[in-house]
Motif scaffolding. Structure first.
Motif, PDB file in Angstrom:
ATOM      1  N   CYS A  46       0.844  -1.189   0.000  1.00  9.52           N
ATOM      2  CA  CYS A  46       0.000   0.000   0.000  1.00  9.52           C
ATOM      3  C   CYS A  46       0.880   1.240   0.000  1.00  9.52           C
ATOM      4  CB  CYS A  46      -0.919   0.002   1.227  1.00  9.52           C
ATOM      5  SG  CYS A  46      -2.101  -1.342   1.248  1.00  9.52           S
ATOM      6  N   GLU A  47       0.537   2.207  -0.816  1.00 13.71           N
ATOM      7  CA  GLU A  47       1.271   3.470  -0.922  1.00 13.71           C
ATOM      8  C   GLU A  47       0.271   4.621  -0.844  1.00 13.71           C
ATOM      9  OE1 GLU A  47       4.461   3.858  -1.078  1.00 13.71           O
ATOM     10  OE2 GLU A  47       5.307   1.932  -1.738  1.00 13.71           O
ATOM     11  N   GLN A  48       0.801   5.802  -0.524  1.00 10.92           N
ATOM     12  CA  GLN A  48      -0.055   6.983  -0.466  1.00 10.92           C
ATOM     13  C   GLN A  48      -0.575   7.365  -1.838  1.00 10.92           C
ATOM     14  OE1 GLN A  48      -1.232   8.701   2.151  1.00 10.92           O
ATOM     15  NE2 GLN A  48      -0.300   7.153   3.491  1.00 10.92           N
ATOM     16  N   LYS A  49       0.225   7.122  -2.870  1.00  8.81           N
ATOM     17  CA  LYS A  49      -0.180   7.445  -4.232  1.00  8.81           C
ATOM     18  C   LYS A  49       0.625   6.583  -5.199  1.00  8.81           C
ATOM     19  CE  LYS A  49       3.039  11.333  -4.529  1.00  8.81           C
ATOM     20  NZ  LYS A  49       3.184  12.772  -4.829  1.00  8.81           N
ATOM     21  N   THR A  50       0.206   6.581  -6.456  1.00  9.30           N
ATOM     22  CA  THR A  50       0.936   5.839  -7.470  1.00  9.30           C
ATOM     23  C   THR A  50       2.020   6.722  -8.061  1.00  9.30           C
ATOM     24  OG1 THR A  50      -0.609   6.532  -9.198  1.00  9.30           O
ATOM     25  CG2 THR A  50      -1.102   4.474  -8.024  1.00  9.30           C
ATOM     26  N   ASP A  58       0.700  -2.489 -17.933  1.00  8.94           N
ATOM     27  CA  ASP A  58      -0.038  -1.718 -18.933  1.00  8.94           C
ATOM     28  C   ASP A  58       0.741  -0.442 -19.242  1.00  8.94           C
ATOM     29  OD1 ASP A  58      -0.448  -0.042 -16.785  1.00  8.94           O
ATOM     30  OD2 ASP A  58      -2.560  -0.578 -16.519  1.00  8.94           O
ATOM     31  N   ASN A  59       0.079   0.537 -19.826  1.00  8.79           N
ATOM     32  CA  ASN A  59       0.767   1.755 -20.253  1.00  8.79           C
ATOM     33  C   ASN A  59       0.498   2.918 -19.318  1.00  8.79           C
ATOM     34  OD1 ASN A  59       1.889   1.099 -23.220  1.00  8.79           O
ATOM     35  ND2 ASN A  59      -0.076   0.063 -22.937  1.00  8.79           N
ATOM     36  N   GLY A  60       0.376   2.622 -18.008  1.00 10.79           N
ATOM     37  CA  GLY A  60       0.218   3.668 -17.018  1.00 10.79           C
ATOM     38  C   GLY A  60       1.462   4.538 -16.912  1.00 10.79           C
ATOM     39  N   SER A  61       1.282   5.715 -16.344  1.00 13.02           N
ATOM     40  CA  SER A  61       2.371   6.693 -16.319  1.00 13.02           C
ATOM     41  C   SER A  61       3.575   6.233 -15.508  1.00 13.02           C
ATOM     42  CB  SER A  61       1.854   8.021 -15.743  1.00 13.02           C
ATOM     43  OG  SER A  61       1.342   7.829 -14.438  1.00 13.02           O
ATOM     44  N   HIS A 103       4.956   3.277 -15.457  1.00 17.18           N
ATOM     45  CA  HIS A 103       5.771   2.249 -16.116  1.00 17.18           C
ATOM     46  C   HIS A 103       5.527   2.271 -17.617  1.00 17.18           C
ATOM     47  CE1 HIS A 103       1.878   0.387 -15.507  1.00 17.18           C
ATOM     48  NE2 HIS A 103       2.095   0.349 -14.198  1.00 17.18           N
ATOM     49  N   ARG A 104       5.536   3.452 -18.195  1.00 18.62           N
ATOM     50  CA  ARG A 104       5.235   3.610 -19.617  1.00 18.62           C
ATOM     51  C   ARG A 104       6.515   3.837 -20.414  1.00 18.62           C
ATOM     52  NH1 ARG A 104       2.075   8.754 -20.513  1.00 18.62           N
ATOM     53  NH2 ARG A 104       0.398   7.584 -19.482  1.00 18.62           N
ATOM     54  N   GLY A 105       6.603   3.212 -21.565  1.00 15.79           N
ATOM     55  CA  GLY A 105       7.619   3.542 -22.541  1.00 15.79           C
ATOM     56  C   GLY A 105       9.003   2.973 -22.282  1.00 15.79           C
ATOM     57  N   LYS A 106       9.924   3.430 -23.117  1.00 15.62           N
ATOM     58  CA  LYS A 106      11.299   2.930 -23.087  1.00 15.62           C
ATOM     59  C   LYS A 106      12.020   3.303 -21.805  1.00 15.62           C
ATOM     60  CE  LYS A 106      14.831   0.943 -25.115  1.00 15.62           C
ATOM     61  NZ  LYS A 106      14.832  -0.519 -25.382  1.00 15.62           N
ATOM     62  N   LYS A 107      11.720   4.478 -21.258  1.00 15.34           N
ATOM     63  CA  LYS A 107      12.391   4.883 -20.022  1.00 15.34           C
ATOM     64  C   LYS A 107      12.084   3.914 -18.884  1.00 15.34           C
ATOM     65  CE  LYS A 107      12.723   9.861 -20.931  1.00 15.34           C
ATOM     66  NZ  LYS A 107      12.353  11.226 -20.463  1.00 15.34           N
ATOM     67  N   ALA A 108      10.849   3.463 -18.810  1.00 18.29           N
ATOM     68  CA  ALA A 108      10.480   2.517 -17.756  1.00 18.29           C
ATOM     69  C   ALA A 108      11.208   1.190 -17.940  1.00 18.29           C
ATOM     70  CB  ALA A 108       8.974   2.302 -17.756  1.00 18.29           C
ATOM     71  N   ILE A 109      11.357   0.760 -19.203  1.00 19.91           N
ATOM     72  CA  ILE A 109      12.088  -0.486 -19.470  1.00 19.91           C
ATOM     73  C   ILE A 109      13.541  -0.355 -19.027  1.00 19.91           C
ATOM     74  CG2 ILE A 109      12.865  -2.033 -21.301  1.00 19.91           C
ATOM     75  CD1 ILE A 109      10.319  -1.358 -22.831  1.00 19.91           C
ATOM     76  N   ASN A 110      14.169   0.763 -19.395  1.00 20.33           N
ATOM     77  CA  ASN A 110      15.567   0.976 -19.006  1.00 20.33           C
ATOM     78  C   ASN A 110      15.717   1.084 -17.489  1.00 20.33           C
ATOM     79  OD1 ASN A 110      16.245   1.000 -21.721  1.00 20.33           O
ATOM     80  ND2 ASN A 110      16.102   3.233 -21.886  1.00 20.33           N
ATOM     81  N   ARG A 111      14.779   1.749 -16.852  1.00 22.90           N
ATOM     82  CA  ARG A 111      14.835   1.900 -15.393  1.00 22.90           C
ATOM     83  C   ARG A 111      14.755   0.535 -14.705  1.00 22.90           C
ATOM     84  NH1 ARG A 111      11.697   5.936 -15.257  1.00 22.90           N
ATOM     85  NH2 ARG A 111       9.755   4.765 -15.146  1.00 22.90           N
ATOM     86  N   LEU A 112      13.904  -0.355 -15.227  1.00 23.15           N
ATOM     87  CA  LEU A 112      13.756  -1.671 -14.624  1.00 23.15           C
ATOM     88  C   LEU A 112      15.007  -2.523 -14.829  1.00 23.15           C
ATOM     89  CD1 LEU A 112      11.850  -3.751 -13.262  1.00 23.15           C
ATOM     90  CD2 LEU A 112      11.179  -4.459 -15.567  1.00 23.15           C
ATOM     91  N   THR A 113      15.517  -2.558 -16.054  1.00 24.81           N
ATOM     92  CA  THR A 113      16.679  -3.404 -16.332  1.00 24.81           C
ATOM     93  C   THR A 113      17.940  -2.867 -15.665  1.00 24.81           C
ATOM     94  OG1 THR A 113      16.976  -2.191 -18.418  1.00 24.81           O
ATOM     95  CG2 THR A 113      15.765  -4.260 -18.509  1.00 24.81           C
ATOM     96  N   THR A 114      18.033  -1.546 -15.448  1.00 25.58           N
ATOM     97  CA  THR A 114      19.184  -0.979 -14.741  1.00 25.58           C
ATOM     98  C   THR A 114      19.177  -1.414 -13.279  1.00 25.58           C
ATOM     99  OG1 THR A 114      19.220   0.947 -16.203  1.00 25.58           O
ATOM    100  CG2 THR A 114      20.342   1.148 -14.085  1.00 25.58           C
TER     101      THR A 114
END
Length: 388
Positions: free
Chosen positions: A245-249, A278-281, A283-294
């Motif tokens: 649980c978090e205060q916000k996403t 999904d394509n929520g803000s 975890h969206r796009g290439k930046k999210a992919i790079n952030r995860l793999t880093t």
């Protein structure tokens, strides 16, 4: 004085069996039961007067059905065709009513969003299609063709140009394949998303437990006790849920969930862990992919197509949470919401089985082919209308 003898009735074994079923069957119509009883008694040699007294029917009725069976057998026990009352409406009027029901009210200049049977009956009279018509008549006509203009379904058209490739990748992962190769024992598939704005509604009066012939009662009035976001990751093949649980996403809360999962076994030492999102803000796009793999080199992010959250299995788990944990919403504070969500995770993980996901890539191809045919038909109809 001559007395008319009763017509003799002789039954075959098959006829006797069928007549007994008609006479004693619980679902047999009353008239059919009476007629079968008359024939069975006649076959025993009973006179018409005796049968009438025993069945409490008029002797003429007994004589009629006894004679019909003797002349025509079992088929003669059915009602004969009758001309009936002349129809009150023509087939043209019936067709005009159905055409009207299949039009949007706004297209006809009527200030309604949807047709109802009473409104259609009123419109039929206003348009002089018929001098008078009841709502029940309209309902009966529409039911014959399963026309229900008072119902509606929302839909969204595919906008993602790579819909088929993205959806197929997700469906293949559910079937434990990726890029045509089967997944290994040390490769896992995680379905993840956020359930936003779970409120703590403090009811003004205590909720009453259900009782005999009484449902649970929840006060309509409440005070807001705040809201939180519930982030969850679901192991598709092991049916294990990780939540927080978090205060916000946002990016940071989502990465907290990723860290929570990827720092535990067997995911920490896994060869690959596929994260379906999904394509929520967050975890969206290439930046999210790079952030995860880093952060975690053995993690791979796989996006569902745009507006296709139904391909993400975590949504099934969220629907379970909504039904079993959140509704009806009666919490004193957010701490109680957090505690119940955590306790439900433990309860769910103790007994859960993987979802029986049956929608495959073959089903996807069939669906897209059907949509293509509908699109082509609509384009052709539009072309014909413009040419006319």
């Amino acid at each position: 004085m001559l007395v008319a003898l009763a017509v003799p009735v002789v039954l075959t074994a098959s006829e006797r069996h069928r007549l007994k079923k008609m006479a004693y069957g619980h679902k047999t119509p009353h008239q059919a039961r009476q007629r079968a009883t008359i024939v069975l008694l006649a076959a025993r040699g009973c006179s018409n007067a005796r049968i009438a007294a025993q069945t409490r029917m008029h002797v003429d009725t007994v004589r009629t059905w006894r004679g019909r069976f003797a002349a025509g057998g079992l088929p003669a026990l059915a009602d004969r065709r009758r001309s009936g009352r002349p129809p009150s409406f023509t087939t043209l009027q019936l067709a005009e009513v159905k055409v009207l029901a299949c039009q949007l009210p706004a297209e006809t200049g009527t200030p309604l969003s949807r047709w109802s049977c009473p409104e259609l009956a009123r419109e039929v009279v206003a348009r002089a299609i018929a001098p008078a018509m009841s709502a029940s008549t309209v309902r009966r006509w529409l039911k014959a063709d399963a026309i229900k203009p008072w119902q509606y379904r929302s839909w969204i058209f595919i906008r993602d140009p790579d819909f088929q490739a993205k959806a197929a990748r997700v469906l293949d992962l559910y079937a434990r394949t990726f890029d045509g190769e089967p997944l290994g024992e040390d490769e896992y598939v995680i379905s993840s998303d956020e359930k936003t704005s779970i409120q703590a509604r403090c009811r003004c009066h205590p909720t009453l437990a259900p009782g005999q012939a009484r449902a649970m009662r929840v006060s309509h009035e409440y005070q807001r006790g705040g809201a939180l976001a519930y982030l969850a990751a679901y192991d598709v093949h092991r049916a294990k849920v990780f939540g927080r649980c978090e205060q916000k996403t946002g990016i940071a809360p989502f990465m907290n969930l990723v860290t929570q999962v990827m720092t535990t076994e067997p995911y920490a030492s896994a060869k690959r862990v596929f994260w379906i999102v999904d394509n929520g803000s967050s975890h969206r796009g290439k930046k999210a992919i790079n952030r995860l793999t880093t952060a975690f080199p053995n993690a791979a992010m796989v996006h569902t197509p745009v507006h296709a959250s139904w391909t993400n299995q975590i949504e099934i788990f969220f629907s379970i949470v909504q039904r079993k944990v959140v509704s009806p919403n009666d919490f004193t504070n957010l701490t109680q919401v957090r505690d119940r969500l955590r306790a439900f995770e433990d309860r769910y993980n103790a007994t859960a089985q993987p979802f029986q996901w049956r929608f495959t890539t073959s089903d996807l191809d069939d669906l897209l082919a059907t949509l293509d045919r509908h699109t082509l038909d609509r384009q052709q109809e539009s072309s014909v209308a413009l040419a006319a």
